[in-house]
Write an enzyme that holds these catalytic residues in place. Structure first.
Site, PDB file in Angstrom:
ATOM      1  N   LYS A 174     -34.295 -30.931  37.525  1.00 24.98           N
ATOM      2  CA  LYS A 174     -34.622 -29.694  36.797  1.00 24.98           C
ATOM      3  C   LYS A 174     -33.412 -29.233  35.989  1.00 24.98           C
ATOM      4  CE  LYS A 174     -38.138 -28.463  40.170  1.00 24.98           C
ATOM      5  NZ  LYS A 174     -38.519 -27.741  41.384  1.00 24.98           N
TER       6      LYS A 174
ATOM      7  N   GLN B 102     -35.597 -23.501  45.510  1.00 23.50           N
ATOM      8  CA  GLN B 102     -36.289 -24.749  45.851  1.00 23.50           C
ATOM      9  C   GLN B 102     -36.862 -24.685  47.272  1.00 23.50           C
ATOM     10  OE1 GLN B 102     -36.716 -27.435  43.688  1.00 23.50           O
ATOM     11  NE2 GLN B 102     -38.056 -28.265  45.258  1.00 23.50           N
TER      12      GLN B 102
ATOM     13  N   ASP C 185     -41.249 -20.039  38.658  1.00 28.91           N
ATOM     14  CA  ASP C 185     -42.201 -20.856  39.428  1.00 28.91           C
ATOM     15  C   ASP C 185     -43.573 -20.179  39.479  1.00 28.91           C
ATOM     16  OD1 ASP C 185     -41.343 -23.317  40.210  1.00 28.91           O
ATOM     17  OD2 ASP C 185     -40.382 -22.645  42.058  1.00 28.91           O
TER      18      ASP C 185
END
Ligand code: NAP
Length: 288
Positions: free
Chosen positions: A54, A98, A121
């Site tokens: 990412k 994460q 997200d």
């Protein structure tokens, strides 16, 4: 019939190019770069690889990256303090924590602390609420990626029957909401659904997000349907989706492969969300 293959790798590359171009324009206009903060708690090797990918891809499109690693022993208070600090940092447009976090931490609680304007997200309760209410907000990356694949394949969802197999907060529920917002008639199926093959076979658009290797067989698919395979299943004979690709491609009109379908879209949409978050803040500042 041999289905059209929806090439997620090529479409993700196109999205990344678009984001790079738009980031350049944003930076020229505002004098600052969008910034993505990543939080990695603990030493899970797969999570470390995901976060590294990412960050690398963010850098490639001109997004600044701020990485924070905390030890596996980090306390709830320590992660909370870091999220608060990043929420308050104007250089940070988006925050990604994460998952999974180590067992003694509550990932839902921690991600819920992320400012919804920085929730790239799209998984906080507020972002989920905005999606359910049809309000502007950041959408979860993998479902947003599937919507882009459908658009690129030229699928008009209005009035179509879409069946989503899987009802997770991460994917199934937001995917169903996005399909509904696009005027599909939506059924959400799950492990307790009665006669799943018949439900699946009634779909014009079938989305499988279960995590069961090649579960969806050719006779579960209506001839001419569009099939989106979200599943990622690793076995001795390689990586497979939730759909029996070889057999289903003889029945479907279009299908995503695994790998090279939905997978590459997730990071591409994360980059798009990071830029959208930066643009929302710049717009608010301009109005203030
Ligand atoms: P999850 O949280 O484990 O949810 C799986 C869903 O499948 C649940 O709703 C479950 O039903 C349902 N299910 C399980 N067995 C079933 C069966 N036999 N028949 C019908 N439904 C069944 O998984 P997830 O996070 O949504 O992910 C699903 C898959 O997508 C995984 O393979 C994951 O790796 C993949 N994925 C890929 C990406 C990507 O490409 N970037 C992103 C996200 C997920 P119940 O609710 O009734 O238990």
């Amino acid at each position: 019939m041999s289905a059209e293959i929806i090439d997620g790798k090529a479409i993700a590359a196109k999205v990344r190019e678009e984001v790079a171009r738009d980031v350049e324009a944003f930076t020229a206009r505002t004098g600052r770069k969008p910034g993505l903060a990543t939080i990695l708690v603990g030493d899970d090797p797969a999570s470390a690889v995901y976060v590294a990918n990412k960050r690398r891809t963010a850098g490639e499109v001109g997004i600044e990256s701020f990485h924070h690693e905390l030890p596996a022993t980090a306390t709830t208070e320590e992660v909370e303090a870091l999220i608060e600090q990043l929420n308050a940092d104007d250089a940070v447009s988006g925050i990604l924590c994460q998952l999974p976090v180590p067992d003694h931490l509550d990932g839902v609680h921690l991600t819920g602390l992320i400012d919804a304007r920085k929730d790239v997200d799209g998984l906080t309760p507020l972002s989920a609420g905005y999606l359910a209410l049809g309000r502007e907000g950041l959408r979860p990356c993998t479902p947003a990626g599937c919507m882009r694949l459908l658009a690129e394949a030229g699928v008009d969802l209005t009035g179509k029957h879409a069946v989503v197999i899987g009802r997770s907060n991460l994917f199934g529920k937001p995917m169903a909401q996005l399909l509904l917002a696009a005027n599909a008639t939506v059924t959400i199926a799950h492990s307790r659904t009665a006669d799943l093959p018949a439900v699946a076979a009634s779909a014009d658009v079938l989305v499988a997000a279960v995590g069961r290797d090649r579960m969806v067989k050719a006779d579960w698919v209506k001839p001419g349907a569009v099939v989106i395979d979200v599943g990622i299943n690793r076995s001795d004979d390689g990586l497979h989706g939730d759909v029996d690709f070889d057999a289903v491609s003889e029945v479907a009109a279009a299908i995503t492969p695994v790998p090279g379908g939905v997978g590459p879209m997730t990071i591409a949409m994360l980059l798009r969300n990071t830029l959208t978050a930066a643009e929302l803040v710049a717009r608010e500042e301009a109005l203030a």
